[in-house]
Design a protein around this motif. Structure first.
Motif, PDB file in Angstrom:
ATOM      1  N   LEU A 307      32.721  47.351  36.320  1.00  0.00           N
ATOM      2  CA  LEU A 307      32.640  47.894  37.528  1.00  0.00           C
ATOM      3  C   LEU A 307      32.563  47.008  38.628  1.00  0.00           C
ATOM      4  O   LEU A 307      32.289  47.548  39.686  1.00  0.00           O
ATOM      5  N   ILE A 308      33.177  45.612  38.410  1.00  0.00           N
ATOM      6  CA  ILE A 308      32.756  44.722  39.631  1.00  0.00           C
ATOM      7  C   ILE A 308      33.979  44.740  40.568  1.00  0.00           C
ATOM      8  O   ILE A 308      35.064  44.779  40.058  1.00  0.00           O
ATOM      9  N   ASP A 309      33.515  44.626  41.781  1.00  0.00           N
ATOM     10  CA  ASP A 309      34.479  44.411  42.921  1.00  0.00           C
ATOM     11  C   ASP A 309      33.862  43.289  43.559  1.00  0.00           C
ATOM     12  O   ASP A 309      32.840  43.338  44.192  1.00  0.00           O
ATOM     13  N   ILE A 310      34.779  42.039  43.810  1.00  0.00           N
ATOM     14  CA  ILE A 310      34.170  41.005  44.643  1.00  0.00           C
ATOM     15  C   ILE A 310      34.797  40.933  45.999  1.00  0.00           C
ATOM     16  O   ILE A 310      36.182  40.696  45.785  1.00  0.00           O
ATOM     17  N   GLN A 311      34.334  40.874  47.071  1.00  0.00           N
ATOM     18  CA  GLN A 311      34.640  40.921  48.366  1.00  0.00           C
ATOM     19  C   GLN A 311      34.091  39.662  48.987  1.00  0.00           C
ATOM     20  O   GLN A 311      32.958  39.631  49.340  1.00  0.00           O
ATOM     21  N   LYS A 312      34.952  38.682  49.461  1.00  0.00           N
ATOM     22  CA  LYS A 312      34.620  37.607  50.247  1.00  0.00           C
ATOM     23  C   LYS A 312      33.301  36.962  49.294  1.00  0.00           C
ATOM     24  O   LYS A 312      32.255  36.698  50.156  1.00  0.00           O
ATOM     25  N   HIS A 313      33.239  36.868  48.132  1.00  0.00           N
ATOM     26  CA  HIS A 313      32.277  36.402  47.349  1.00  0.00           C
ATOM     27  C   HIS A 313      30.849  37.181  47.288  1.00  0.00           C
ATOM     28  O   HIS A 313      29.644  36.631  46.959  1.00  0.00           O
TER      29      HIS A 313
END
Length: 335
Positions: A307-313
Protein backbone atom coordinates in the motif's frame (compact mmCIF):
# COMPACT_ATOMS: atom_id res chain seq x y z
CA UNK A 1 -29.51 19.03 12.99
CA UNK A 2 -30.25 19.22 9.29
CA UNK A 3 -27.88 20.18 6.52
CA UNK A 4 -29.15 20.50 2.97
CA UNK A 5 -27.07 19.39 0.01
CA UNK A 6 -28.07 19.40 -3.64
CA UNK A 7 -25.24 17.43 -5.24
CA UNK A 8 -26.01 15.16 -8.19
CA UNK A 9 -26.64 11.53 -7.26
CA UNK A 10 -25.04 8.78 -9.36
CA UNK A 11 -27.25 5.82 -8.52
CA UNK A 12 -25.01 3.08 -9.93
CA UNK A 13 -21.93 4.18 -8.01
CA UNK A 14 -21.26 2.48 -4.68
CA UNK A 15 -22.25 4.61 -1.69
CA UNK A 16 -19.22 4.96 0.54
CA UNK A 17 -19.00 6.69 3.91
CA UNK A 18 -15.49 7.54 5.07
CA UNK A 19 -14.98 8.57 8.70
CA UNK A 20 -11.88 10.25 10.10
CA UNK A 21 -9.83 13.38 9.59
CA UNK A 22 -6.38 14.72 8.88
CA UNK A 23 -4.07 14.13 5.94
CA UNK A 24 -4.80 10.40 5.67
CA UNK A 25 -8.49 10.94 4.98
CA UNK A 26 -7.95 13.65 2.37
CA UNK A 27 -5.39 11.50 0.52
CA UNK A 28 -7.86 8.61 0.36
CA UNK A 29 -10.65 10.88 -0.89
CA UNK A 30 -8.53 12.09 -3.82
CA UNK A 31 -8.33 8.53 -5.08
CA UNK A 32 -11.83 7.43 -4.14
CA UNK A 33 -13.58 10.17 -6.13
CA UNK A 34 -12.17 8.62 -9.33
CA UNK A 35 -14.23 5.48 -8.69
CA UNK A 36 -17.51 6.74 -7.23
CA UNK A 37 -19.43 10.00 -6.96
CA UNK A 38 -21.42 8.80 -3.93
CA UNK A 39 -18.96 9.72 -1.17
CA UNK A 40 -19.80 11.09 2.26
CA UNK A 41 -16.86 12.15 4.40
CA UNK A 42 -17.71 12.48 8.10
CA UNK A 43 -14.90 14.56 9.56
CA UNK A 44 -13.66 15.18 13.08
CA UNK A 45 -14.00 18.67 14.56
CA UNK A 46 -12.12 17.93 17.79
CA UNK A 47 -8.84 19.53 16.71
CA UNK A 48 -7.69 22.63 18.58
CA UNK A 49 -4.18 23.32 17.27
CA UNK A 50 -2.68 25.38 14.45
CA UNK A 51 -4.69 27.82 12.39
CA UNK A 52 -7.92 25.93 13.04
CA UNK A 53 -7.39 26.22 16.77
CA UNK A 54 -6.84 29.98 16.51
CA UNK A 55 -10.10 30.45 14.58
CA UNK A 56 -11.91 28.18 17.02
CA UNK A 57 -10.66 30.26 19.95
CA UNK A 58 -11.05 33.72 18.38
CA UNK A 59 -14.35 33.28 16.55
CA UNK A 60 -16.03 30.54 18.56
CA UNK A 61 -16.52 28.48 15.39
CA UNK A 62 -15.81 24.82 14.75
CA UNK A 63 -12.24 24.13 13.56
CA UNK A 64 -12.25 24.23 9.74
CA UNK A 65 -8.88 22.62 8.92
CA UNK A 66 -9.82 18.98 8.35
CA UNK A 67 -13.10 20.01 6.71
CA UNK A 68 -11.18 22.27 4.29
CA UNK A 69 -8.67 19.52 3.44
CA UNK A 70 -11.43 17.02 2.64
CA UNK A 71 -13.38 19.52 0.55
CA UNK A 72 -10.28 20.28 -1.50
CA UNK A 73 -9.62 16.55 -1.94
CA UNK A 74 -13.11 16.16 -3.42
CA UNK A 75 -13.04 19.44 -5.39
CA UNK A 76 -13.55 19.59 -9.14
CA UNK A 77 -12.27 23.04 -9.92
CA UNK A 78 -9.38 24.83 -11.55
CA UNK A 79 -5.89 24.23 -10.08
CA UNK A 80 -5.61 27.96 -9.38
CA UNK A 81 -8.60 27.75 -7.05
CA UNK A 82 -7.07 24.86 -5.11
CA UNK A 83 -3.77 26.76 -4.81
CA UNK A 84 -5.71 29.72 -3.45
CA UNK A 85 -7.50 27.63 -0.82
CA UNK A 86 -4.24 25.91 0.19
CA UNK A 87 -2.24 29.14 0.42
CA UNK A 88 -0.78 29.84 3.86
CA UNK A 89 0.27 33.31 4.97
CA UNK A 90 3.87 33.48 6.11
CA UNK A 91 3.98 36.94 7.68
CA UNK A 92 2.09 39.16 10.09
CA UNK A 93 -0.84 38.25 12.33
CA UNK A 94 -2.10 35.76 9.72
CA UNK A 95 1.16 33.79 9.70
CA UNK A 96 0.43 30.05 9.42
CA UNK A 97 -3.23 30.57 8.58
CA UNK A 98 -4.60 29.17 5.32
CA UNK A 99 -6.86 31.09 2.96
CA UNK A 100 -9.26 28.13 2.92
CA UNK A 101 -9.72 28.34 6.68
CA UNK A 102 -10.36 32.08 6.45
CA UNK A 103 -12.82 31.52 3.61
CA UNK A 104 -14.82 29.05 5.71
CA UNK A 105 -14.67 31.46 8.65
CA UNK A 106 -16.04 34.24 6.42
CA UNK A 107 -18.82 31.98 5.11
CA UNK A 108 -19.62 31.01 8.69
CA UNK A 109 -19.98 34.70 9.53
CA UNK A 110 -22.09 35.47 6.46
CA UNK A 111 -24.55 32.59 6.92
CA UNK A 112 -24.45 32.39 10.69
CA UNK A 113 -23.88 28.64 10.76
CA UNK A 114 -21.02 26.27 10.07
CA UNK A 115 -23.22 23.81 8.18
CA UNK A 116 -24.31 26.46 5.68
CA UNK A 117 -20.71 27.62 5.35
CA UNK A 118 -19.71 24.08 4.31
CA UNK A 119 -22.63 23.77 1.92
CA UNK A 120 -21.88 27.06 0.17
CA UNK A 121 -18.15 26.35 0.00
CA UNK A 122 -18.94 22.91 -1.42
CA UNK A 123 -20.85 24.61 -4.23
CA UNK A 124 -17.94 26.97 -4.93
CA UNK A 125 -15.52 24.03 -5.17
CA UNK A 126 -17.97 21.77 -7.04
CA UNK A 127 -17.06 18.86 -4.78
CA UNK A 128 -17.80 15.21 -5.49
CA UNK A 129 -20.10 13.93 -2.74
CA UNK A 130 -20.52 15.54 0.68
CA UNK A 131 -18.34 16.64 3.56
CA UNK A 132 -20.07 16.62 6.95
CA UNK A 133 -18.70 17.48 10.39
CA UNK A 134 -19.04 14.70 12.97
CA UNK A 135 -21.13 17.07 15.11
CA UNK A 136 -22.01 20.74 15.34
CA UNK A 137 -21.22 20.79 19.08
CA UNK A 138 -17.99 22.49 20.19
CA UNK A 139 -16.37 19.34 21.54
CA UNK A 140 -13.05 19.12 23.34
CA UNK A 141 -10.98 15.94 23.27
CA UNK A 142 -9.44 14.43 26.42
CA UNK A 143 -7.11 11.46 26.88
CA UNK A 144 -6.68 9.28 29.95
CA UNK A 145 -3.18 7.86 30.11
CA UNK A 146 -2.25 4.47 31.53
CA UNK A 147 -0.76 6.25 34.56
CA UNK A 148 -4.20 7.75 35.28
CA UNK A 149 -3.41 11.30 34.20
CA UNK A 150 -6.09 13.18 32.21
CA UNK A 151 -4.87 15.29 29.28
CA UNK A 152 -7.05 18.09 27.88
CA UNK A 153 -6.92 19.15 24.23
CA UNK A 154 -6.24 17.29 20.99
CA UNK A 155 -3.04 19.17 20.20
CA UNK A 156 -1.68 18.63 23.73
CA UNK A 157 -2.12 14.84 23.82
CA UNK A 158 1.01 13.67 21.91
CA UNK A 159 3.26 16.07 23.84
CA UNK A 160 1.91 14.91 27.21
CA UNK A 161 2.14 11.22 26.26
CA UNK A 162 5.84 11.67 25.54
CA UNK A 163 6.40 13.85 28.60
CA UNK A 164 4.68 11.36 30.92
CA UNK A 165 6.13 8.30 29.17
CA UNK A 166 2.70 6.72 29.51
CA UNK A 167 0.50 5.39 26.72
CA UNK A 168 -3.10 6.39 26.01
CA UNK A 169 -5.67 4.25 27.83
CA UNK A 170 -8.73 5.88 26.28
CA UNK A 171 -10.01 9.14 24.84
CA UNK A 172 -13.28 10.91 25.56
CA UNK A 173 -15.02 14.16 24.70
CA UNK A 174 -16.76 16.98 26.50
CA UNK A 175 -19.67 17.52 26.27
CA UNK A 176 -20.13 13.76 26.56
CA UNK A 177 -23.50 13.92 24.79
CA UNK A 178 -22.78 15.45 21.38
CA UNK A 179 -25.18 14.59 18.61
CA UNK A 180 -24.38 13.59 15.01
CA UNK A 181 -25.96 15.30 12.00
CA UNK A 182 -28.99 13.71 10.38
CA UNK A 183 -27.27 13.69 6.97
CA UNK A 184 -24.44 11.68 8.43
CA UNK A 185 -26.82 9.09 9.90
CA UNK A 186 -28.75 8.90 6.61
CA UNK A 187 -25.52 8.31 4.70
CA UNK A 188 -24.48 5.58 7.13
CA UNK A 189 -27.85 3.84 6.80
CA UNK A 190 -27.73 3.93 3.00
CA UNK A 191 -24.04 3.07 2.60
CA UNK A 192 -22.62 0.11 0.70
CA UNK A 193 -19.39 0.48 2.68
CA UNK A 194 -18.33 2.31 5.86
CA UNK A 195 -14.62 3.10 6.16
CA UNK A 196 -12.64 4.20 9.21
CA UNK A 197 -9.32 5.88 8.44
CA UNK A 198 -6.61 6.13 7.49
CA UNK A 199 -5.48 8.76 9.97
CA UNK A 200 -4.37 9.51 13.51
CA UNK A 201 -5.95 6.81 15.64
CA UNK A 202 -6.84 8.72 18.80
CA UNK A 203 -7.17 12.26 17.44
CA UNK A 204 -8.76 11.81 14.00
CA UNK A 205 -10.62 8.47 13.89
CA UNK A 206 -11.79 7.52 17.37
CA UNK A 207 -13.23 10.99 18.23
CA UNK A 208 -15.92 10.35 15.61
CA UNK A 209 -16.94 7.17 17.46
CA UNK A 210 -17.53 9.12 20.68
CA UNK A 211 -20.52 11.01 19.30
CA UNK A 212 -23.86 10.05 20.83
CA UNK A 213 -25.22 6.70 19.50
CA UNK A 214 -22.93 6.75 16.45
CA UNK A 215 -21.35 3.36 17.23
CA UNK A 216 -24.76 1.67 17.30
CA UNK A 217 -25.82 3.48 14.11
CA UNK A 218 -22.71 2.26 12.31
CA UNK A 219 -22.96 -1.25 13.75
CA UNK A 220 -26.63 -1.63 12.74
CA UNK A 221 -26.05 -0.35 9.20
CA UNK A 222 -26.14 -3.06 6.52
CA UNK A 223 -22.78 -2.03 5.02
CA UNK A 224 -19.51 -3.81 5.84
CA UNK A 225 -17.22 -1.86 8.19
CA UNK A 226 -13.57 -1.48 7.21
CA UNK A 227 -10.65 -0.08 9.17
CA UNK A 228 -7.55 1.05 7.25
CA UNK A 229 -4.49 0.66 9.45
CA UNK A 230 -1.78 3.31 9.44
CA UNK A 231 1.49 2.60 7.63
CA UNK A 232 3.64 4.16 10.37
CA UNK A 233 3.20 4.62 14.10
CA UNK A 234 2.61 8.15 15.32
CA UNK A 235 4.96 9.54 18.00
CA UNK A 236 3.12 10.40 21.21
CA UNK A 237 0.02 8.55 20.06
CA UNK A 238 0.64 4.99 18.85
CA UNK A 239 4.28 4.33 19.75
CA UNK A 240 5.12 0.64 19.30
CA UNK A 241 1.62 -0.25 18.07
CA UNK A 242 1.05 -3.29 15.85
CA UNK A 243 -1.79 -3.64 13.34
CA UNK A 244 -3.81 -5.46 15.97
CA UNK A 245 -3.09 -2.81 18.61
CA UNK A 246 -4.67 -0.23 16.30
CA UNK A 247 -7.68 -2.49 15.77
CA UNK A 248 -8.09 -3.25 19.47
CA UNK A 249 -8.18 0.46 20.27
CA UNK A 250 -11.01 0.91 17.75
CA UNK A 251 -12.88 -2.00 19.37
CA UNK A 252 -12.25 -0.65 22.88
CA UNK A 253 -13.98 2.57 21.88
CA UNK A 254 -16.84 0.88 20.04
CA UNK A 255 -17.69 -2.84 20.52
CA UNK A 256 -15.92 -6.16 20.07
CA UNK A 257 -17.78 -7.15 16.88
CA UNK A 258 -17.66 -3.71 15.28
CA UNK A 259 -15.37 -4.38 12.28
CA UNK A 260 -15.70 -6.74 9.32
CA UNK A 261 -12.44 -5.96 7.49
CA UNK A 262 -9.01 -4.55 8.20
CA UNK A 263 -6.74 -3.33 5.41
CA UNK A 264 -3.05 -3.22 6.30
CA UNK A 265 0.30 -2.87 4.62
CA UNK A 266 2.87 -5.64 3.93
CA UNK A 267 5.26 -3.64 1.75
CA UNK A 268 8.72 -2.90 3.10
CA UNK A 269 9.74 0.76 3.06
CA UNK A 270 13.06 1.78 1.45
CA UNK A 271 15.74 2.47 4.07
CA UNK A 272 16.61 5.90 2.66
CA UNK A 273 13.03 7.04 3.36
CA UNK A 274 12.48 5.04 6.53
CA UNK A 275 15.52 6.41 8.36
CA UNK A 276 14.01 9.91 8.60
CA UNK A 277 10.81 8.56 10.15
CA UNK A 278 12.69 6.35 12.60
CA UNK A 279 14.72 9.40 13.61
CA UNK A 280 11.45 11.18 14.40
CA UNK A 281 10.24 8.25 16.52
CA UNK A 282 8.01 6.43 14.02
CA UNK A 283 8.20 2.77 13.01
CA UNK A 284 6.48 0.71 10.28
CA UNK A 285 3.15 -0.97 11.04
CA UNK A 286 3.56 -4.18 9.02
CA UNK A 287 1.26 -7.20 9.15
CA UNK A 288 2.76 -10.01 11.23
CA UNK A 289 1.64 -13.58 11.87
CA UNK A 290 0.34 -12.65 15.32
CA UNK A 291 -1.85 -9.94 13.76
CA UNK A 292 -3.33 -12.48 11.36
CA UNK A 293 -4.02 -14.91 14.21
CA UNK A 294 -5.63 -12.35 16.54
CA UNK A 295 -7.79 -10.83 13.79
CA UNK A 296 -8.95 -14.28 12.70
CA UNK A 297 -9.94 -15.09 16.29
CA UNK A 298 -12.16 -11.98 16.30
CA UNK A 299 -13.75 -12.90 12.97
CA UNK A 300 -12.22 -9.90 11.18
CA UNK A 301 -11.15 -10.45 7.59
CA UNK A 302 -7.64 -9.15 6.93
CA UNK A 303 -6.69 -7.71 3.55
CA UNK A 304 -2.90 -7.44 3.50
CA UNK A 305 -1.53 -5.61 0.47
CA UNK A 306 1.36 -3.45 -0.75
CA UNK A 307 0.00 0.00 0.00
CA UNK A 308 3.04 2.30 -0.04
CA UNK A 309 3.23 5.49 -2.08
CA UNK A 310 6.31 7.67 -1.55
CA UNK A 311 6.13 11.29 -2.68
CA UNK A 312 9.12 13.59 -2.05
CA UNK A 313 10.37 11.24 0.69
CA UNK A 314 6.99 11.28 2.46
CA UNK A 315 5.28 7.93 3.10
CA UNK A 316 1.57 7.70 2.48
CA UNK A 317 -1.05 5.21 1.35
CA UNK A 318 -1.35 4.51 -2.36
CA UNK A 319 -4.85 5.94 -2.71
CA UNK A 320 -5.51 4.24 -6.04
CA UNK A 321 -4.72 0.74 -4.73
CA UNK A 322 -6.67 1.48 -1.56
CA UNK A 323 -9.66 2.84 -3.49
CA UNK A 324 -9.83 -0.22 -5.74
CA UNK A 325 -9.84 -2.50 -2.70
CA UNK A 326 -12.65 -0.50 -1.10
CA UNK A 327 -14.73 -0.38 -4.27
CA UNK A 328 -14.42 -4.16 -4.65
CA UNK A 329 -15.73 -4.70 -1.12
CA UNK A 330 -18.53 -2.17 -1.66
CA UNK A 331 -19.67 -3.76 -4.93
CA UNK A 332 -19.84 -7.18 -3.28
CA UNK A 333 -22.08 -5.77 -0.58
CA UNK A 334 -24.55 -4.12 -2.96
CA UNK A 335 -27.85 -6.03 -3.28
Amino acid sequence: MKMKYYSKVFYDDPKIVVIGGGTGLSILLRGLKKFTHNITAIVTVADDGGGSGILREDLGMLPPGDIRACMLALANTEPKMEKLFQYRFDNGSLKGQSFGNLFLAAMNGIYGSFEMAIKEASDVLAITGKVIPMTLEKVKLFAELENGKIIEGESNIPFQVKKNKSKIQRVFINPAISNPLEEGIEAINQADLIVLGPGSLYTSIIPNLLINNIVEKIYNAKAPKVYISNIMTQPGETDGYSVFDHVQSILNHSREDFLDYVIANIEEIPTVVLDKYIGDGSSPVLVKDIDRKLLEEKGIHLIAESLIDIQKHYIRHDNMVLSKLLIDIAKKSKP
